[in-house]
Write a protein that holds these residues in place. Structure first.
Motif, PDB file in Angstrom:
ATOM      1  N   ALA A  96       0.849  -1.188   0.000  1.00 35.38           N
ATOM      2  CA  ALA A  96       0.000   0.000   0.000  1.00 35.38           C
ATOM      3  C   ALA A  96       0.888   1.243   0.000  1.00 35.38           C
ATOM      4  O   ALA A  96       2.070   1.179   0.343  1.00 35.38           O
ATOM      5  CB  ALA A  96      -0.908  -0.003   1.220  1.00 35.38           C
ATOM      6  N   ALA A  97       0.301   2.366  -0.354  1.00 32.94           N
ATOM      7  CA  ALA A  97       1.026   3.637  -0.428  1.00 32.94           C
ATOM      8  C   ALA A  97       1.588   4.025   0.936  1.00 32.94           C
ATOM      9  O   ALA A  97       1.046   3.655   1.982  1.00 32.94           O
ATOM     10  CB  ALA A  97       0.095   4.731  -0.929  1.00 32.94           C
ATOM     11  N   ARG A 102      -1.676   1.531   9.745  1.00 31.23           N
ATOM     12  CA  ARG A 102      -1.407   0.129  10.103  1.00 31.23           C
ATOM     13  C   ARG A 102      -2.669  -0.573  10.605  1.00 31.23           C
ATOM     14  O   ARG A 102      -2.699  -1.785  10.705  1.00 31.23           O
ATOM     15  CB  ARG A 102      -0.297   0.046  11.134  1.00 31.23           C
ATOM     16  CG  ARG A 102       1.033   0.506  10.588  1.00 31.23           C
ATOM     17  CD  ARG A 102       2.171   0.171  11.555  1.00 31.23           C
ATOM     18  NE  ARG A 102       3.449   0.629  11.052  1.00 31.23           N
ATOM     19  CZ  ARG A 102       4.178  -0.014  10.153  1.00 31.23           C
ATOM     20  NH1 ARG A 102       3.740  -1.140   9.646  1.00 31.23           N
ATOM     21  NH2 ARG A 102       5.336   0.469   9.756  1.00 31.23           N
ATOM     22  N   SER A 103      -3.701   0.194  10.914  1.00 32.14           N
ATOM     23  CA  SER A 103      -4.962  -0.406  11.362  1.00 32.14           C
ATOM     24  C   SER A 103      -5.780  -0.946  10.194  1.00 32.14           C
ATOM     25  O   SER A 103      -6.768  -1.644  10.393  1.00 32.14           O
ATOM     26  CB  SER A 103      -5.786   0.621  12.145  1.00 32.14           C
ATOM     27  OG  SER A 103      -6.053   1.752  11.325  1.00 32.14           O
ATOM     28  N   TRP A 104      -5.382  -0.643   8.963  1.00 34.16           N
ATOM     29  CA  TRP A 104      -6.081  -1.156   7.796  1.00 34.16           C
ATOM     30  C   TRP A 104      -5.609  -2.572   7.498  1.00 34.16           C
ATOM     31  O   TRP A 104      -4.562  -3.013   7.987  1.00 34.16           O
ATOM     32  CB  TRP A 104      -5.842  -0.266   6.590  1.00 34.16           C
ATOM     33  CG  TRP A 104      -6.499   1.084   6.692  1.00 34.16           C
ATOM     34  CD1 TRP A 104      -7.083   1.648   7.790  1.00 34.16           C
ATOM     35  CD2 TRP A 104      -6.630   2.031   5.646  1.00 34.16           C
ATOM     36  NE1 TRP A 104      -7.564   2.893   7.493  1.00 34.16           N
ATOM     37  CE2 TRP A 104      -7.297   3.157   6.185  1.00 34.16           C
ATOM     38  CE3 TRP A 104      -6.241   2.049   4.320  1.00 34.16           C
ATOM     39  CZ2 TRP A 104      -7.594   4.273   5.420  1.00 34.16           C
ATOM     40  CZ3 TRP A 104      -6.534   3.171   3.565  1.00 34.16           C
ATOM     41  CH2 TRP A 104      -7.208   4.270   4.103  1.00 34.16           C
ATOM     42  N   PRO A 117       0.522  -2.217   5.915  1.00 30.83           N
ATOM     43  CA  PRO A 117       0.560  -1.796   4.526  1.00 30.83           C
ATOM     44  C   PRO A 117       1.236  -2.780   3.589  1.00 30.83           C
ATOM     45  O   PRO A 117       1.171  -2.608   2.384  1.00 30.83           O
ATOM     46  CB  PRO A 117       1.339  -0.489   4.579  1.00 30.83           C
ATOM     47  CG  PRO A 117       2.286  -0.661   5.712  1.00 30.83           C
ATOM     48  CD  PRO A 117       1.550  -1.526   6.710  1.00 30.83           C
ATOM     49  N   ALA A 118       1.925  -3.818   4.095  1.00 31.28           N
ATOM     50  CA  ALA A 118       2.620  -4.734   3.188  1.00 31.28           C
ATOM     51  C   ALA A 118       2.577  -6.148   3.740  1.00 31.28           C
ATOM     52  O   ALA A 118       2.591  -6.366   4.949  1.00 31.28           O
ATOM     53  CB  ALA A 118       4.069  -4.293   2.989  1.00 31.28           C
ATOM     54  N   MET A 119       2.513  -7.089   2.825  1.00 35.26           N
ATOM     55  CA  MET A 119       2.589  -8.506   3.176  1.00 35.26           C
ATOM     56  C   MET A 119       2.791  -9.315   1.900  1.00 35.26           C
ATOM     57  O   MET A 119       2.731  -8.777   0.797  1.00 35.26           O
ATOM     58  CB  MET A 119       1.338  -8.974   3.926  1.00 35.26           C
ATOM     59  CG  MET A 119       0.067  -9.000   3.100  1.00 35.26           C
ATOM     60  SD  MET A 119      -1.341  -9.728   3.974  1.00 35.26           S
ATOM     61  CE  MET A 119      -0.834 -11.418   4.167  1.00 35.26           C
ATOM     62  N   ARG A 120       3.056 -10.594   2.052  1.00 33.18           N
ATOM     63  CA  ARG A 120       3.209 -11.487   0.903  1.00 33.18           C
ATOM     64  C   ARG A 120       2.020 -12.433   0.847  1.00 33.18           C
ATOM     65  O   ARG A 120       1.510 -12.853   1.871  1.00 33.18           O
ATOM     66  CB  ARG A 120       4.509 -12.267   1.010  1.00 33.18           C
ATOM     67  CG  ARG A 120       5.712 -11.354   0.989  1.00 33.18           C
ATOM     68  CD  ARG A 120       6.911 -12.055   0.384  1.00 33.18           C
ATOM     69  NE  ARG A 120       8.029 -11.156   0.252  1.00 33.18           N
ATOM     70  CZ  ARG A 120       8.289 -10.441  -0.832  1.00 33.18           C
ATOM     71  NH1 ARG A 120       7.505 -10.508  -1.869  1.00 33.18           N
ATOM     72  NH2 ARG A 120       9.338  -9.651  -0.883  1.00 33.18           N
ATOM     73  N   TRP A 121       1.608 -12.756  -0.399  1.00 35.53           N
ATOM     74  CA  TRP A 121       0.460 -13.634  -0.625  1.00 35.53           C
ATOM     75  C   TRP A 121       0.899 -14.777  -1.521  1.00 35.53           C
ATOM     76  O   TRP A 121       1.501 -14.555  -2.574  1.00 35.53           O
ATOM     77  CB  TRP A 121      -0.670 -12.827  -1.279  1.00 35.53           C
ATOM     78  CG  TRP A 121      -1.851 -13.629  -1.715  1.00 35.53           C
ATOM     79  CD1 TRP A 121      -2.740 -14.276  -0.915  1.00 35.53           C
ATOM     80  CD2 TRP A 121      -2.283 -13.861  -3.058  1.00 35.53           C
ATOM     81  NE1 TRP A 121      -3.693 -14.895  -1.679  1.00 35.53           N
ATOM     82  CE2 TRP A 121      -3.432 -14.655  -3.003  1.00 35.53           C
ATOM     83  CE3 TRP A 121      -1.792 -13.466  -4.300  1.00 35.53           C
ATOM     84  CZ2 TRP A 121      -4.112 -15.068  -4.137  1.00 35.53           C
ATOM     85  CZ3 TRP A 121      -2.472 -13.869  -5.426  1.00 35.53           C
ATOM     86  CH2 TRP A 121      -3.610 -14.666  -5.345  1.00 35.53           C
ATOM     87  N   ASP A 134     -10.398  -0.329   5.679  1.00 26.80           N
ATOM     88  CA  ASP A 134     -10.085   0.427   6.894  1.00 26.80           C
ATOM     89  C   ASP A 134     -10.589  -0.320   8.131  1.00 26.80           C
ATOM     90  O   ASP A 134     -11.183  -1.399   8.028  1.00 26.80           O
ATOM     91  CB  ASP A 134     -10.620   1.858   6.817  1.00 26.80           C
ATOM     92  CG  ASP A 134     -12.137   1.961   6.802  1.00 26.80           C
ATOM     93  OD1 ASP A 134     -12.837   0.988   7.181  1.00 26.80           O
ATOM     94  OD2 ASP A 134     -12.649   3.030   6.412  1.00 26.80           O
ATOM     95  N   GLU A 135     -10.361   0.276   9.306  1.00 27.28           N
ATOM     96  CA  GLU A 135     -10.716  -0.398  10.562  1.00 27.28           C
ATOM     97  C   GLU A 135     -12.214  -0.605  10.743  1.00 27.28           C
ATOM     98  O   GLU A 135     -12.641  -1.445  11.527  1.00 27.28           O
ATOM     99  CB  GLU A 135     -10.125   0.351  11.767  1.00 27.28           C
ATOM    100  CG  GLU A 135     -10.474   1.817  11.865  1.00 27.28           C
ATOM    101  CD  GLU A 135      -9.568   2.700  11.005  1.00 27.28           C
ATOM    102  OE1 GLU A 135     -10.053   3.762  10.578  1.00 27.28           O
ATOM    103  OE2 GLU A 135      -8.420   2.344  10.735  1.00 27.28           O
TER     104      GLU A 135
END
Length: 162
Positions: A96-97, A102-104, A117-121, A134-135
């Motif tokens: 993400a931008a 971080r709550s998203w 904002p970041a992860m691997r899939w 969003d939350e």
């Protein structure tokens, strides 16, 4: 320095000093002066393929910025699985931008994946809808993309003739 010296020598040999001429643009390419609105940069000359010319670059609208909250994968991307790489090693970086709270969280095809904002899939073939939520569970951005290819398991590859 070596590259520069070679290029300078080639140019020197191409035409005597004072007789050099600018090269003509290739067919199907043209130069245009591009302005920016708002004027975040001074106007400048840019090269374009015929039919793609533009003379004004404008700031993104709110709806365009919402789409750009998802940096990777880009909307309408087509990603190919490589049959020579083990499936567990083929992961897509979701990003993400900068400034995304971080709550998203990420949601893929309606299922929660994990925090932004970041992860691997771990990729799977098919058409997918990635959402940045969003939350409160409200979708803030979405990107559709496709993963092409067949996941081959190592055991089945070993039994395949070369």
């Amino acid at each position: 320095p070596v590259w520069r010296a070679v290029m300078d020598e080639l140019e020197r040999r191409a035409a005597p000093a004072g007789t050099r001429q600018a090269l003509a643009a290739p067919s199907g390419v043209s130069m245009r002066t591009v302005r920016f609105a708002p004027a975040i940069e001074p106007p400048r000359e840019e090269w374009f393929l015929a039919g793609t010319e533009q003379t004004l670059v404008t700031a993104a609208t709110e709806s365009a910025r919402a789409t750009s909250l998802i940096v990777s994968p880009a909307d309408r991307s087509v990603i190919a699985l490589d049959p020579d790489i083990p499936p567990h090693a083929q992961q897509l970086h979701l990003s993400a931008a900068v400034g995304t709270p971080r709550s998203w969280s990420w949601r893929m095809d309606g299922r929660r994946l994990g925090p932004a904002p970041a992860m691997r899939w771990a990729m799977s073939p098919g058409s997918h809808l990635l959402e940045l939520v969003d939350e409160r569970g409200q979708v803030q951005a979405a990107a559709k993309f496709e993963v092409r290819g067949v996941v081959q398991h190592a055991a089945s590859r070993r039994n395949t003739p070369p």
